[in-house]
Structures are given as structure tokens and as C-alpha cells.
Design a protein around this motif. Structure first.
Motif, PDB file in Angstrom:
ATOM      1  N   VAL A  13      19.756 -19.550 -45.076  1.00 34.50           N
ATOM      2  CA  VAL A  13      21.338 -19.482 -44.506  1.00 34.50           C
ATOM      3  C   VAL A  13      20.887 -19.759 -43.112  1.00 34.50           C
ATOM      4  O   VAL A  13      20.296 -18.869 -42.282  1.00 34.50           O
ATOM      5  CB  VAL A  13      21.885 -18.276 -44.881  1.00 34.50           C
ATOM      6  N   ALA A  14      21.701 -20.499 -42.477  1.00 30.86           N
ATOM      7  CA  ALA A  14      21.499 -20.686 -40.614  1.00 30.86           C
ATOM      8  C   ALA A  14      22.590 -19.591 -40.270  1.00 30.86           C
ATOM      9  O   ALA A  14      23.795 -19.489 -40.049  1.00 30.86           O
ATOM     10  CB  ALA A  14      21.959 -22.113 -40.340  1.00 30.86           C
ATOM     11  N   VAL A  16      24.078 -16.916 -37.172  1.00 29.87           N
ATOM     12  CA  VAL A  16      24.119 -17.246 -35.671  1.00 29.87           C
ATOM     13  C   VAL A  16      23.061 -16.755 -34.855  1.00 29.87           C
ATOM     14  O   VAL A  16      22.416 -15.617 -35.442  1.00 29.87           O
ATOM     15  CB  VAL A  16      25.532 -16.675 -35.270  1.00 29.87           C
ATOM     16  N   THR A  41      30.217 -15.532 -44.951  1.00 31.75           N
ATOM     17  CA  THR A  41      29.176 -14.493 -44.692  1.00 31.75           C
ATOM     18  C   THR A  41      27.791 -14.531 -44.456  1.00 31.75           C
ATOM     19  O   THR A  41      27.212 -13.731 -43.712  1.00 31.75           O
ATOM     20  CB  THR A  41      29.545 -13.344 -45.845  1.00 31.75           C
ATOM     21  N   GLY A  44      25.157 -11.644 -43.698  1.00 31.73           N
ATOM     22  CA  GLY A  44      25.864 -10.640 -42.933  1.00 31.73           C
ATOM     23  C   GLY A  44      25.326 -10.741 -41.356  1.00 31.73           C
ATOM     24  O   GLY A  44      25.898  -9.535 -40.691  1.00 31.73           O
ATOM     25  N   VAL A  45      24.703 -11.457 -40.776  1.00 34.31           N
ATOM     26  CA  VAL A  45      24.162 -11.390 -39.387  1.00 34.31           C
ATOM     27  C   VAL A  45      25.532 -11.414 -38.347  1.00 34.31           C
ATOM     28  O   VAL A  45      25.972 -10.655 -37.696  1.00 34.31           O
ATOM     29  CB  VAL A  45      23.140 -12.376 -38.951  1.00 34.31           C
ATOM     30  N   ASP A  64      32.794 -15.365 -48.862  1.00 31.74           N
ATOM     31  CA  ASP A  64      31.699 -16.403 -49.167  1.00 31.74           C
ATOM     32  C   ASP A  64      31.567 -16.909 -50.644  1.00 31.74           C
ATOM     33  O   ASP A  64      31.749 -15.955 -51.629  1.00 31.74           O
ATOM     34  CB  ASP A  64      30.206 -15.711 -48.760  1.00 31.74           C
ATOM     35  N   SER A  65      31.417 -18.316 -50.976  1.00 31.10           N
ATOM     36  CA  SER A  65      31.387 -18.661 -52.234  1.00 31.10           C
ATOM     37  C   SER A  65      30.261 -18.381 -52.896  1.00 31.10           C
ATOM     38  O   SER A  65      30.090 -18.443 -54.190  1.00 31.10           O
ATOM     39  CB  SER A  65      31.548 -20.123 -52.255  1.00 31.10           C
ATOM     40  N   ARG A  93      35.630 -19.085 -53.053  1.00 34.12           N
ATOM     41  CA  ARG A  93      36.014 -20.142 -51.995  1.00 34.12           C
ATOM     42  C   ARG A  93      36.946 -19.918 -50.847  1.00 34.12           C
ATOM     43  O   ARG A  93      37.792 -19.563 -51.332  1.00 34.12           O
ATOM     44  CB  ARG A  93      36.185 -21.624 -52.756  1.00 34.12           C
ATOM     45  N   ALA A  94      36.650 -20.296 -49.647  1.00 38.01           N
ATOM     46  CA  ALA A  94      37.522 -20.031 -48.489  1.00 38.01           C
ATOM     47  C   ALA A  94      39.101 -20.500 -48.918  1.00 38.01           C
ATOM     48  O   ALA A  94      40.130 -19.642 -48.670  1.00 38.01           O
ATOM     49  CB  ALA A  94      37.177 -20.412 -47.080  1.00 38.01           C
ATOM     50  N   PHE A 110      37.137 -16.071 -37.928  1.00 35.94           N
ATOM     51  CA  PHE A 110      35.760 -16.681 -37.467  1.00 35.94           C
ATOM     52  C   PHE A 110      35.583 -17.404 -38.688  1.00 35.94           C
ATOM     53  O   PHE A 110      35.343 -17.225 -39.870  1.00 35.94           O
ATOM     54  CB  PHE A 110      34.815 -15.526 -37.463  1.00 35.94           C
ATOM     55  N   ALA A 113      32.233 -21.634 -42.667  1.00 34.80           N
ATOM     56  CA  ALA A 113      31.796 -21.824 -44.052  1.00 34.80           C
ATOM     57  C   ALA A 113      31.587 -23.251 -44.270  1.00 34.80           C
ATOM     58  O   ALA A 113      30.545 -23.857 -43.795  1.00 34.80           O
ATOM     59  CB  ALA A 113      32.973 -21.147 -44.699  1.00 34.80           C
ATOM     60  N   GLU A 117      36.012 -28.183 -44.277  1.00 39.63           N
ATOM     61  CA  GLU A 117      37.467 -27.710 -44.350  1.00 39.63           C
ATOM     62  C   GLU A 117      38.013 -27.076 -42.914  1.00 39.63           C
ATOM     63  O   GLU A 117      39.079 -26.458 -43.117  1.00 39.63           O
ATOM     64  CB  GLU A 117      37.249 -26.403 -45.487  1.00 39.63           C
TER      65      GLU A 117
END
Ligand SMILES: C[S@@+](CC[C@H](N)C(=O)[O-])C[C@H]1O[C@@H](n2cnc3c(N)ncnc32)[C@H](O)[C@@H]1O
Length: 190
Positions: A13-14, A16, A41, A44-45, A64-65, A93-94, A110, A113, A117
Motif C-alpha cells: 500500500v502506498a 502518504v 485507510t 493507517g498511516v 477501505d474495501s 467500497r467508498a 480525505f 481510495a 471515483e
């Protein structure tokens, strides 16, 4: 924060970067963040950065999906000492979750995702945010590529369109911040 970053790396996961995170905390504080929504999410960073800037009793709703990502985020938040009641993690899903959230009840949204979308998230923001509430799109400058006319890949083109749509939307005042891969920030004016 380091453990959360490590978890993110382990599942690809990339998250921030630290400068982007610091700006998220600043925006959450400036928006007087009592109720904040995060789409994406991860591990959790960014959740930890948002919580850092929010009001002491503020509640972060994070969607988060991938339930595995949310499991990791839950561990990151617990390890950082975030009380369980301050973060509402929703697996889904958002676009399925956003309609369930209350109108004009949120200080900041924020979006990190599904980039495809993003225009839907903007529409949701117009309903969910209180006046002067803030929407933030992650990775919105594609690391600077949106300013290069030769960059025509679909994601860069979509991000360029998003920046124009937000700029021309009279409901928001906007700015692009060249931190990390770029943040597009807009505040509701009405
Ligand atoms: C870039 S990562 C988020 C990183 C996180 N914001 C951070 O900085 O720590 C994107 C996340 O969005 C989630 N995601 C992708 N598409 C989604 C969707 N349509 N709805 C909800 N979550 C989605 C992925 O599972 C992934 O965890």
C-alpha cells in the motif's frame, strides 16, 4: 507511525509521505476537525496524521474495501494508543458507504481510495461537508505529471480533469499543494 508505514509496505500500500501527512494534520486542525472521513485507510498511516490534527474528542470515519488493510490499520491505531472510540473503521467500497453518511456533518473528507471515483467523491463532499468544510485528494498532481502536456496516460488525464472540475466548481475554493505526489485541496464556500 513507523510500524504503520512498515505494515503498509508489507502489503504494497502506498502510504502518504511524512510531509503530506503533516499537511493533512494541519488541514484537519485548520478545519477544526471534529468529524473527518477518510476514503482509503490503507494500513493507517494517513489516519494517524489526520487524528493528530483533529480535535481531542474528534472521530475519524475511515473506509477501505480491503478488510485485511483495515485489520492492519486497527493494529496501527491501537499501537499508537488511539482510543477505539476515536476511529470508526468501515470495511466496504467508498461509493457504497458514502450514501450512509449524514448530510453536512463532516469537517474534512480525505480521498485516497479509487482515483477513478474522485469525481463521485467530490459530489459526495458537496452533501457531506459543513459550510467551509474541506475536501482533499491525494496524489492529485501525479507527482507533477499533470502539468506536462505530453503526459496523456488515463490516470494523469483524469487527475487533470478533476483539477479543472474542482477549480470551476463555484461551490468550492481550491488550491493544489505540491507536497509528495500532490494534494488538491478545496473548501466549501456555500
Ligand atoms: C493508497 S492506499 C491508502 C493509503 C492510506 N491513505 C495512507 O496514506 O496510509 C488506497 C487504499 O484504498 C483502498 N481502496 C481502493 N479502492 C477502494 C474503493 N473503491 N473503496 C474503498 N477503498 C478502496 C485500497 O484497498 C487501499 O487500502
Amino acid at each position: 507511525m513507523l510500524a504503520a508505514r512498515q505494515r503498509a509496505a508489507e502489503v504494497g500500500v502506498a502510504a502518504v509521505d511524512a510531509l503530506t501527512g503533516a499537511v493533512l494534520a494541519l488541514l484537519a486542525a485548520a478545519a477544526n476537525g471534529k468529524a473527518v472521513v477518510e476514503l482509503g485507510t490503507g494500513a493507517g498511516v494517513s489516519s494517524l496524521w489526520l487524528l493528530r490534527g483533529m480535535r481531542p474528542g474528534g472521530i475519524l470515519t475511515s473506509v477501505d474495501s480491503e478488510s485485511e488493510h483495515q485489520r492492519l490499520a486497527k493494529a496501527s491505531l491501537a499501537e499508537a494508543g488511539v482510543p477505539a472510540g476515536r476511529a470508526r473503521l468501515i470495511a466496504g467500497r467508498a461509493l457504497d458507504v458514502l450514501p450512509r453518511l449524514s448530510d453536512a456533518a463532516y469537517d474534512l473528507l480525505f480521498c485516497d481510495a479509487a482515483k477513478s471515483e474522485n469525481p463521485d467523491y467530490l459530489e459526495a463532499a458537496a452533501r457531506l461537508l459543513r459550510p467551509a468544510g474541506v475536501i482533499v485528494f491525494a496524489g492529485a498532481l501525479a507527482g507533477g505529471r499533470i502539468a506536462e502536456p505530453a503526459a496523456r496516460d488515463p490516470e494523469t488525464v483524469a487527475l487533470r480533469e478533476l483539477a479543472k472540475t474542482v477549480r470551476d466548481d463555484g461551490r468550492f475554493v481550491t488550491a493544489a499543494l505540491p507536497v509528495g505526489t500532490g494534494l488538491l485541496v478545496a473548501a466549501r464556500t456555500c
